[in-house]
Design a protein around this motif. Structure first.
Motif, mmCIF file in Angstrom:
data_model
loop_
_atom_site.group_PDB
_atom_site.id
_atom_site.type_symbol
_atom_site.label_atom_id
_atom_site.label_comp_id
_atom_site.label_asym_id
_atom_site.label_seq_id
_atom_site.Cartn_x
_atom_site.Cartn_y
_atom_site.Cartn_z
ATOM 1 N N ARG A 149 0.571 -1.202 -0.029
ATOM 2 C CA ARG A 149 0.166 0.542 -0.005
ATOM 3 C C ARG A 149 0.602 1.096 -0.531
ATOM 4 O O ARG A 149 0.710 2.001 -0.345
ATOM 5 N N GLY A 159 -5.126 -0.310 -7.615
ATOM 6 C CA GLY A 159 -4.589 -1.879 -7.255
ATOM 7 C C GLY A 159 -4.310 -2.389 -6.318
ATOM 8 O O GLY A 159 -4.754 -2.421 -5.069
ATOM 9 N N SER A 194 -6.652 -0.792 -3.312
ATOM 10 C CA SER A 194 -7.728 -1.588 -2.926
ATOM 11 C C SER A 194 -7.913 -2.167 -1.529
ATOM 12 O O SER A 194 -6.934 -2.638 -1.170
ATOM 13 N N HIS A 214 -6.911 -6.152 -7.540
ATOM 14 C CA HIS A 214 -5.966 -5.936 -5.875
ATOM 15 C C HIS A 214 -4.646 -6.265 -6.306
ATOM 16 O O HIS A 214 -4.130 -7.905 -6.793
ATOM 17 N N HIS A 240 -1.106 -7.401 -4.531
ATOM 18 C CA HIS A 240 -0.740 -8.341 -3.347
ATOM 19 C C HIS A 240 0.948 -8.268 -2.818
ATOM 20 O O HIS A 240 1.138 -8.235 -1.549
#
Length: 567
Positions: A241, A298, A301, A308, A310
């Motif tokens: 993130r 992405g 989210s 998304h 990862h």
């Protein structure tokens, strides 16, 4: 606690009077009975006055007798951390220091009097930092030192600290303050940070790049993690993130995670859609490639949402592909992205509207051009008269330049630098050290800043080279191959021995460089002749012997100046 406990109810009280005495002995005080127990407890439990709190750690404070705090550049309240630019007083270099402060619980940080787990959390963060000590990557600053709680010389209000290399350049807020970056420049900036996060996750570590003030942008445009000690509960997902947040900020000038962190960093908070996800970067500016748009959203989210992202490996891979594709199609005009073209861009904005310049700036420019034109006319007139005097039979006429009359019969004395050639502009300079830490690499640019009062110096060594290492050098790079005629070195370190060597690349092995000459520095300016040398693109100034001074050995260089041949 035993002196505060009263006797059990009904227990026999031991007499303090002498046996058989009928009169109380005044020399032996009577012990209080049960009815006085409360008075005894109150008296015994009365606290002694507490000493005043120690002075807080602030700018100018020194930790463990070595690290002097200079400027506070940010804070991460979720981790109870402050970010400082500090000075290593032993090695005389700038460092980045993350400080865990003991604050009041209402401040939202760890370690208050009513927060018994604060010290434990700080200890956990320090232990995690120690475990990451062997991890090194170009996308994050190298960890230099970890200061554990209770270390000698640690202030009382500090629970721990971590020292990393200082990352020169600008913060995220400073980077976007001058205007939006081109989307591909943003992708190139985040790619090294994503590579560092990918490598850290493979080793079971986390970076903590989800805070805007932990990341800085280097002068060459790379995002780099500067400050260590992330909060204890951070996970690789938070790093992913954080990568998306840094990319989003470079694209939009807005921070998409914590609004409080954005405000403390001097950034605006991102606008959000109805579902709480930040709006797409492409909706706020034109020209954002769909790949970067999808990548930014992405990573930000929720887990499980469509699209998304990862892992940090996925972020790094996609950024690399976007940059490679841009390099492949560089021959085609780019899409309009809302950012004016820079002077180095292949495609310029010839069809766009030219905005009116500042009148005051235009007036200054015209004055400067007029002065330059007048100087050129004076020089051309002087040269013309000198040429004419070569063919005249009589005395040469008097020429007036400014207010000083010059006669052709008494020509001006030419400068000793005549014929030495123009000054060769240096494109880059760096410390060259293959066997250890680059000595004060953050200050080496001072040798070409034109200011003889600024300087770069080696570390101070207790033994002369090559006892600890064979030497240390300065690698000077030019934009293209240049034929040099001379070099001047301004230095107070008399007795230092310097080899001037040519190199094919800035990171060439020492054995692959070729010695041009060797000189011993004087106190002041030392001229070095490079006549007869071959054209070079990279020149290595290799210090093989240091000058003695201050109880050790070191060499200081204030200024370097190269001149072209044939000027």
């Amino acid at each position: 606690m035993s002196e505060l406990a009263s006797a059990p109810s009904g227990a026999a009280q031991r007499s303090t009077k002498p046996a058989g005495a009928g009169v109380e002995d005044p020399a032996v005080p009577e012990q209080p009975g049960p009815e006085d127990a409360a008075t005894v407890r109150v008296t015994a439990s009365r606290p002694s006055p507490r000493p005043g709190p120690p002075p807080p750690t602030t700018a100018g404070s020194i930790l463990v007798g070595r690290y002097r705090l200079r400027t506070r550049v940010g804070s991460d309240t979720a981790a109870g951390a402050e970010f400082w630019r500090a000075e290593d007083t032993v090695l005389q270099r700038d460092v980045a220091l993350t400080l865990l402060r003991r604050l009041a619980p209402e401040a939202g940080a760890i370690g208050g009097d009513d927060d018994p787990t604060g010290t434990a959390r700080a200890g956990e963060m320090v232990v995690r930092a120690l475990r990451s000590g062997s991890f090194e990557h170009g996308g994050c600053a190298r960890l230099l030192d970890v200061l554990a709680p209770g270390a000698s010389g640690m202030p009382d209000d500090v629970l721990g600290a971590a020292v990393t290399e200082w990352v020169p350049g600008r913060s995220l807020a400073e980077t976007v303050a001058d205007g939006l970056l081109k989307p591909l420049a943003a992708a190139r900036a985040v790619a090294p940070l994503a590579a560092a996060a990918e490598a850290a996750h493979r080793h079971g570590l986390v970076l903590g790049c989800d805070h805007p003030q932990r990341v800085r942008i280097t002068p060459d445009g790379r995002a780099q993690l500067c400050f260590a000690l992330p909060r204890p509960d951070i996970t690789p997902t938070d790093d992913v993130r954080g990568l998306g947040a840094v990319l989003y900020t470079l694209l939009t000038s807005r921070w998409p995670l914590s609004g409080a962190d954005a405000a403390r960093a001097g950034l605006a908070a991102a606008d959000r859609a109805a579902d709480g996800v930040p709006v797409a970067p492409s909706s706020q500016r034109p020209g954002v490639p769909v790949e970067l748009d999808a990548l930014a959203l992405g990573t930000l989210s929720p887990v499980g949402a469509a699209g998304h992202v990862h892992t940090a490996a996925a972020v790094h891979r996609l950024l690399t592909e976007v940059v490679a594709e841009d390099d492949r199609v560089a021959l085609f005009p780019p899409a309009h992205d809302g950012v004016p073209s820079s002077p180095g861009d292949v495609w310029q904005d010839g069809h766009r509207v030219v905005h009116r310049t500042d009148p005051r700036r235009r007036r200054k420019l015209m004055i400067g051009l007029a002065a330059l034109a007048a100087a050129v006319l004076v020089v051309l007139g002087y040269v013309g008269v000198q040429v004419a005097s070569m063919f005249s039979d009589g005395g040469a006429p008097v020429i007036v330049v400014g207010s000083d009359p010059l006669s052709a019969a008494n020509p001006p004395v030419q400068s000793s630098a005549a014929g030495a050639g123009d000054v060769a502009a240096v494109a880059n300079v760096d410390v060259y050290d293959k066997s250890g830490d680059s000595d004060n690499s953050g200050r080496v640019s001072r040798v070409i800043d034109g200011n003889p009062d600024s300087n770069w110096r080696t570390y101070q060594y207790k033994q002369q080279f090559p006892a600890l290492k064979p030497g240390v050098g300065i690698m000077v790079s030019f934009a293209s191959a240049v034929q040099l005629s001379s070099l001047t070195i301004t230095s107070p370190s008399a007795g230092s021995v310097v080899q001037v060597r040519s190199a094919a690349t800035p990171d060439a092995a020492f054995n692959d460089t070729t010695q041009i000459t060797e000189i011993t520095l004087q106190n002041g300016t030392t001229p070095v002749s490079l006549a007869g040398s071959q054209p070079v693109t990279h020149v290595l100034l290799w210090i093989s012997k240091l000058a003695p001074g201050d109880g050790g050995f070191l060499t200081q260089i204030n200024e370097l100046q190269f001149r072209r041949a044939g000027g």
